[in-house]
Write an enzyme that holds these catalytic residues in place. Sequence first.
Site, PDB file in Angstrom:
ATOM      1  N   CYS A 123       7.707   9.346  20.076  1.00 22.79           N
ATOM      2  CA  CYS A 123       8.755  10.283  20.450  1.00 22.79           C
ATOM      3  C   CYS A 123       8.585  10.654  21.914  1.00 22.79           C
ATOM      4  O   CYS A 123       7.532  10.368  22.506  1.00 22.79           O
ATOM      5  CB  CYS A 123       8.724  11.531  19.567  1.00 22.79           C
ATOM      6  SG  CYS A 123       7.295  12.603  19.819  1.00 22.79           S
ATOM      7  N   PRO A 124       9.573  11.250  22.561  1.00 25.81           N
ATOM      8  CA  PRO A 124       9.489  11.504  24.007  1.00 25.81           C
ATOM      9  C   PRO A 124       8.275  12.298  24.444  1.00 25.81           C
ATOM     10  O   PRO A 124       7.678  12.016  25.477  1.00 25.81           O
ATOM     11  CB  PRO A 124      10.791  12.264  24.307  1.00 25.81           C
ATOM     12  CG  PRO A 124      11.736  11.796  23.256  1.00 25.81           C
ATOM     13  CD  PRO A 124      10.905  11.598  22.021  1.00 25.81           C
TER      14      PRO A 124
END
Length: 587
Positions: A123-124
């Site tokens: 995920c970011p």
Amino acid sequence: MAKLVAVTACPTGIAHTFMAAEGLEQAAKALNHAIQVETQGSAGTRNTLSDEDIAAADVVIIAADTRVDTTRFAAKPLYETTTEPAIRTGAAVIEAALASIPTPAAPAAPAAAGLKIVGITSCPTGIAHTFMAAEGLEQGAKSLGHAVKIETQGSVGAKNTLTAEDIAAADLVIIAADTQVDKSRFAGKRLYEASTKAAIHDGAELVRKAMTEAKVTGGVASGASYDDQVKQAKAQQAAARTGAYKHLMTGVSYMIPFVVAGGLLIAFSFAIGGINVFQDANQGTLGWTLFQIGAKAGFTLMVPILAGFIAYSIADRPGIAPGMIGGMIASTVGSGFLGGIAAGFIAGYVVQLLSDHIPLPRTLAGLKPVLILPLLGTLIVGLLMYYVVGEPVAAALAAITAWLKGLQGSNAVFLGLLLGSMMAFDMGGPVNKAAYAFATGLITSQVYAPMAAVMAAGMVPPLGLALAAFLFKNRFSLDEREAAGATAVLGISFITEGAIPYAAKDPLRVIPALMIGSAVAGAISMAAGCELRVPHGGAFVLWIPNAVTHLAPYLAAIVIGTLVTTIALFFFKRPLGAKVTAQASNA
């Protein structure tokens, strides 16, 4: 014909980067191989390698003097070297890279009962969603009777990394990610992509959907053909990241723009408001404001940036905060760039040690990169800088500074000779960069004479070679004579690497001649008391008022050094006809 891809990079991101790229391209062409080279320079990345380029490549070559992110090459054979071999002996580098490609193993046996599933979650921020998605996939696959292994790509790096054996044996690949994930190592495998939300919400349903909708990704399945490739890539990455020189040069490369911008703004402020522009009486004027921007902002950030990116090179993103805070403490206690270097290495290795030895349950792993590592790393580094490292380093820096400022006569000449010869010894290599980093770091302590000597000495090798090629045509090939104009431009721009093609052809005669001329230039600059407030730019910054003191002697140092190099080349290099005659007589 092999398909190659490469990345070149150097601390300044200028000459060595592009010369290494050109060296590899010419060598590949001569060896009848296809190559695409990405250059990572100060102006950004050029000729960026696409996923298709990487997937199609037989081997990846990294020719760099700074840290290069190699995660996108994880599934490829990786050969790492510095820029110098790529410039001097590109063909040997390519042959060594091709020799490192392992022999493909036999295809893996098909899966028995149940499915073997591998996956990646990301995920970011690389924190909560990454690990929650991994847990959802694992529980969902196990509930359906499948074997599963999930690699998490978080902010502390990849964990539970998939090996070549894992990928070769897998029947299905699931990528649950909200960021781009390199899929080249899964070529030939059935692959299904989804978001982390799908894995967190219902991992079992995602697995069922992947089983029915997965598609074979590009390429033909090759069994365990990636076996030793990943192992070799990981080993080479780890070896490259333990090199103190590369960590230091990474920090220096990020620091240089702050030094250049700050130094030029200070020079402009002096040109506008005079040498005392920084005094309170001038507050509010343009000159005073430019000085504040250059000295109080640009120069203040130099040491923290140096320390932060040394730590980043060692420990990745979690090392930045402890490193920069340690660098700021170094500035506060007066230990300057030496303290910044110490803080950067301490922070990097402390954070790396903490990351490797603090076990946390997966539910809490997301706290490590944003809370635990920065907090503990900063605490340890800060205490060490205040109670152990700071004062001794500050005392050492003060002693060095006092000695350098008091240099006169023979002592100043000796330092100039030493720095000058170092600049010409390997022209952009470790010895050259050590002299440059030393001089650049001293700018933070308001010691400017070594910087002047280093830049004068660094300009001399290309200028001397260009002049010699023009005057003594019988000692240089047609290609060398035609390149003399470009070499001169590189010289006046303070790009010492312009001399490398000449030195590579005849190192035993050319390098000593270059060292003599550069040593003379450095000695004259130091003896004349010349000071330079700007760490780069060559002749183009000399005309800025107050950028250099004693301009006439400084120009004389460059000219005399160039002439000495030219004369030395006349005596050291033999006429090309004489070489041919000697070879014929020996035959």
